[in-house]
Design an enzyme around this catalytic site. Sequence first.
Site, mmCIF file in Angstrom:
data_model
loop_
_atom_site.group_PDB
_atom_site.id
_atom_site.type_symbol
_atom_site.label_atom_id
_atom_site.label_comp_id
_atom_site.label_asym_id
_atom_site.label_seq_id
_atom_site.Cartn_x
_atom_site.Cartn_y
_atom_site.Cartn_z
ATOM 1 N N GLY A 1 -17.378 101.646 46.982
ATOM 2 C CA GLY A 1 -16.578 101.153 45.864
ATOM 3 C C GLY A 1 -17.362 100.996 44.571
ATOM 4 O O GLY A 1 -16.875 100.386 43.622
ATOM 5 N N HIS B 1 -16.750 97.591 59.517
ATOM 6 C CA HIS B 1 -16.784 97.928 58.087
ATOM 7 C C HIS B 1 -17.603 96.887 57.328
ATOM 8 O O HIS B 1 -17.557 95.697 57.647
ATOM 9 C CB HIS B 1 -15.357 97.999 57.533
ATOM 10 C CG HIS B 1 -15.310 98.628 56.183
ATOM 11 N ND1 HIS B 1 -15.592 97.915 55.037
ATOM 12 C CD2 HIS B 1 -15.053 99.901 55.797
ATOM 13 C CE1 HIS B 1 -15.499 98.736 53.996
ATOM 14 N NE2 HIS B 1 -15.169 99.940 54.427
ATOM 15 N N SER C 1 -17.973 106.015 47.966
ATOM 16 C CA SER C 1 -17.631 106.685 46.709
ATOM 17 C C SER C 1 -17.535 108.200 46.845
ATOM 18 O O SER C 1 -17.914 108.936 45.921
ATOM 19 C CB SER C 1 -18.623 106.283 45.609
ATOM 20 O OG SER C 1 -18.544 104.891 45.384
ATOM 21 N N GLU D 1 -22.130 104.239 56.080
ATOM 22 C CA GLU D 1 -21.627 103.826 54.776
ATOM 23 C C GLU D 1 -22.642 102.894 54.113
ATOM 24 O O GLU D 1 -22.609 101.681 54.324
ATOM 25 C CB GLU D 1 -20.302 103.082 54.937
ATOM 26 C CG GLU D 1 -19.219 103.902 55.590
ATOM 27 C CD GLU D 1 -17.839 103.394 55.199
ATOM 28 O OE1 GLU D 1 -17.119 104.143 54.546
ATOM 29 O OE2 GLU D 1 -17.514 102.245 55.514
ATOM 30 N N GLY E 1 -12.543 105.520 50.802
ATOM 31 C CA GLY E 1 -11.845 104.306 50.400
ATOM 32 C C GLY E 1 -10.950 104.593 49.199
ATOM 33 O O GLY E 1 -9.852 105.144 49.328
ATOM 34 N N GLY E 2 -11.436 104.260 47.996
ATOM 35 C CA GLY E 2 -10.654 104.371 46.765
ATOM 36 C C GLY E 2 -9.907 105.692 46.614
ATOM 37 O O GLY E 2 -8.713 105.706 46.297
ATOM 38 N N GLU F 1 -17.156 95.450 54.643
ATOM 39 C CA GLU F 1 -16.389 94.320 54.097
ATOM 40 C C GLU F 1 -16.118 93.284 55.183
ATOM 41 O O GLU F 1 -16.052 92.084 54.904
ATOM 42 C CB GLU F 1 -15.089 94.841 53.443
ATOM 43 C CG GLU F 1 -15.403 95.520 52.115
ATOM 44 C CD GLU F 1 -14.464 96.643 51.721
ATOM 45 O OE1 GLU F 1 -13.349 96.732 52.267
ATOM 46 O OE2 GLU F 1 -14.862 97.455 50.857
ATOM 47 N N ASN G 1 -9.348 104.981 54.285
ATOM 48 C CA ASN G 1 -9.218 103.537 54.506
ATOM 49 C C ASN G 1 -8.526 102.928 53.295
ATOM 50 O O ASN G 1 -9.126 102.810 52.229
ATOM 51 C CB ASN G 1 -10.622 102.943 54.701
ATOM 52 C CG ASN G 1 -10.614 101.432 54.789
ATOM 53 O OD1 ASN G 1 -9.558 100.805 54.942
ATOM 54 N ND2 ASN G 1 -11.798 100.828 54.693
ATOM 55 N N TRP G 2 -7.260 102.562 53.475
ATOM 56 C CA TRP G 2 -6.482 102.054 52.333
ATOM 57 C C TRP G 2 -6.812 100.603 52.007
ATOM 58 O O TRP G 2 -6.360 100.079 50.978
ATOM 59 C CB TRP G 2 -4.982 102.187 52.617
ATOM 60 C CG TRP G 2 -4.508 103.605 52.782
ATOM 61 C CD1 TRP G 2 -5.272 104.751 52.701
ATOM 62 C CD2 TRP G 2 -3.173 104.043 53.043
ATOM 63 N NE1 TRP G 2 -4.487 105.855 52.906
ATOM 64 C CE2 TRP G 2 -3.188 105.464 53.119
ATOM 65 C CE3 TRP G 2 -1.961 103.376 53.224
ATOM 66 C CZ2 TRP G 2 -2.037 106.206 53.372
ATOM 67 C CZ3 TRP G 2 -0.811 104.121 53.474
ATOM 68 C CH2 TRP G 2 -0.855 105.525 53.540
ATOM 69 N N LYS G 3 -7.534 99.934 52.879
ATOM 70 C CA LYS G 3 -7.898 98.521 52.664
ATOM 71 C C LYS G 3 -6.637 97.686 52.379
ATOM 72 O O LYS G 3 -5.566 98.014 52.870
ATOM 73 C CB LYS G 3 -8.931 98.401 51.541
ATOM 74 C CG LYS G 3 -10.101 99.370 51.741
ATOM 75 C CD LYS G 3 -11.260 99.060 50.871
ATOM 76 C CE LYS G 3 -12.304 100.164 51.028
ATOM 77 N NZ LYS G 3 -13.552 99.866 50.380
#
Length: 252
Positions: free
Chosen positions: A175, A97, A215, A169, A236-237, A99, A10-12
């Site tokens: 993150g 998600h 993470s 998640e 993610g990251g 977010e 997930n590049w956000k």
Amino acid sequence: MSRKKIVAGNWKMNTSLKEAMLLTQQILENSASTSLIEKIIFPPFTFLTEVIKTINNTPNFFVGAQNCSQYLNGAFTGEVSALMLQSINCNYVLIGHSERRNYFNETNEQFILKIKNALHNNLKVIFCFGEQLAERKQNLHYETIKLQLSEVLSHFTEIDLLNITLAYEPVWAIGTGETASPNQAQEMHAFVRKVIANLFSQKIADAIYILYGGSCNPQNAKQLFVCPDVDGGLIGGASLKANDFIAIVNSF
Ligand code: PEP
């Protein structure tokens, strides 16, 4: 029951067009040895068409959108519909998600509509859910997850479930650099299968893919992926660095 393995990135709201193309190219070129593991990347909306063209139907490599509208079409400025995503040959969409839940106050009612639109337009869904730190501290995490799943998934059929992948998640791990331990992940994934068995059937519970997200990185992926009920990861990251993403894919 053997399930395939999935690693999703997930590049956000990251990358420019140039960076997105480079990242796609690097993942593509370094993925040959990992062809049996399903890879899905979720670039920003604006780059989907170019990324899809670059991937060009490479086996086991799919592209998803990070969101879609709850509405079908019409006067909804700024929204992107599931039909639009289908029309550019997008394969997946992320729904639920944390977010979207926490920063944009999206609700279960919206998730239900979004998932319906996605499935209706032949998109596969990754449905995300997870408890907040306070809920885990108060030992409310199982109850929270059961509610997050049942309030949404009870609106769908067993056939629908074949096109829905789940992503556990824990919000406290997203993150933050703090990962759920393999034990915590396995316990929750096994619990999720029980919830699915009760809502649908044991057959569906055994077949559904459940990814872990929070993470996940090349250092911890192996221990997480070895858990019997963890079918892969939503990253993610670490998905923004081709080498890290490929290393995670190679952790199986
Ligand atoms: C995510 O946002 O889905 C996620 C898992 O992020 P990170 O890997 O950065 O924790």
